[in-house]
Design an enzyme around this catalytic site. Structure first.
Site, PDB file in Angstrom:
ATOM      1  N   GLU A  42       0.828  -1.204   0.000  1.00 57.07           N
ATOM      2  CA  GLU A  42       0.000   0.000   0.000  1.00 57.07           C
ATOM      3  C   GLU A  42       0.862   1.254   0.000  1.00 57.07           C
ATOM      4  O   GLU A  42       1.491   1.604   1.001  1.00 57.07           O
ATOM      5  CB  GLU A  42      -0.914   0.018   1.232  1.00 57.07           C
ATOM      6  CG  GLU A  42      -1.910  -1.116   1.278  1.00 57.07           C
ATOM      7  CD  GLU A  42      -2.976  -1.018   0.190  1.00 57.07           C
ATOM      8  OE1 GLU A  42      -3.288   0.110  -0.246  1.00 57.07           O
ATOM      9  OE2 GLU A  42      -3.476  -2.073  -0.226  1.00 57.07           O
ATOM     10  N   GLU A  83      -5.603   4.213   7.985  1.00 63.86           N
ATOM     11  CA  GLU A  83      -5.114   3.704   6.697  1.00 63.86           C
ATOM     12  C   GLU A  83      -5.046   2.175   6.702  1.00 63.86           C
ATOM     13  O   GLU A  83      -5.361   1.533   5.700  1.00 63.86           O
ATOM     14  CB  GLU A  83      -3.749   4.295   6.348  1.00 63.86           C
ATOM     15  CG  GLU A  83      -3.218   3.846   5.006  1.00 63.86           C
ATOM     16  CD  GLU A  83      -4.153   4.110   3.838  1.00 63.86           C
ATOM     17  OE1 GLU A  83      -4.246   3.238   2.941  1.00 63.86           O
ATOM     18  OE2 GLU A  83      -4.788   5.173   3.799  1.00 63.86           O
ATOM     19  N   GLU A  90     -10.435  -2.600   1.680  1.00 60.98           N
ATOM     20  CA  GLU A  90     -10.184  -2.779   0.253  1.00 60.98           C
ATOM     21  C   GLU A  90      -9.771  -4.219  -0.060  1.00 60.98           C
ATOM     22  O   GLU A  90     -10.226  -4.800  -1.042  1.00 60.98           O
ATOM     23  CB  GLU A  90      -9.111  -1.802  -0.219  1.00 60.98           C
ATOM     24  CG  GLU A  90      -9.587  -0.371  -0.257  1.00 60.98           C
ATOM     25  CD  GLU A  90      -8.538   0.595  -0.757  1.00 60.98           C
ATOM     26  OE1 GLU A  90      -7.405   0.168  -1.062  1.00 60.98           O
ATOM     27  OE2 GLU A  90      -8.859   1.788  -0.849  1.00 60.98           O
TER      28      GLU A  90
END
Length: 131
Positions: A42, A83, A90
């Protein structure tokens, strides 16, 4: 007629498998694996980690009260936490399907919105304390 039970009663400890120090040790390993996966996969998490390398020492060096220092540090950690949660959302959605679906989009957009708010909070906290 079958002699097998129709349902089994399973409690949470049966499913967890470990307890005590062994559970804590393994949980730490899973957490570190999650941090490594987020950093490797990420870009947004990597950027926040590098921002943290700048902001956390700065928070320790600034001439502010202990409460202000704690709030500065908490803002940075909150942005990292959000995050990680956004990335987890996701990943879960992508695991289910790459197919475009309104609910998948909604889940991903809400995770992104949470991160936007966390970053706004981070900027606000630092601005209010420093200015």
């Amino acid at each position: 007629m079958s002699s097998e039970p129709t349902s089994a009663v399973i409690d949470g400890t049966t499913l967890k498998g470990r307890s005590g120090v062994a559970r804590i040790w393994h949980a730490c390993g899973y957490s570190l694996a999650g941090l490594r996966a987020a950093y490797a996969g990420e870009a947004a998490f990597r950027q926040l980690v590098w921002l943290s390398f700048l902001l956390l020492p700065l928070a320790l060096l600034l001439d502010v009260s202990r409460i202000e220092r704690a709030v500065l540090i908490a803002g940075v950690l909150l942005a990292l936490i959000v995050e990680l949660l956004n990335s987890a959302i996701e990943a879960a959605i992508d695991r289910i399907s790459y197919e475009l679906h309104p609910l998948s989009k909604q889940a991903k957009d809400m995770g992104s919105a949470a991160q936007l708010l966390a970053l706004c909070l981070l900027a606000l906290v630092w601005a209010v304390i420093l200015l």
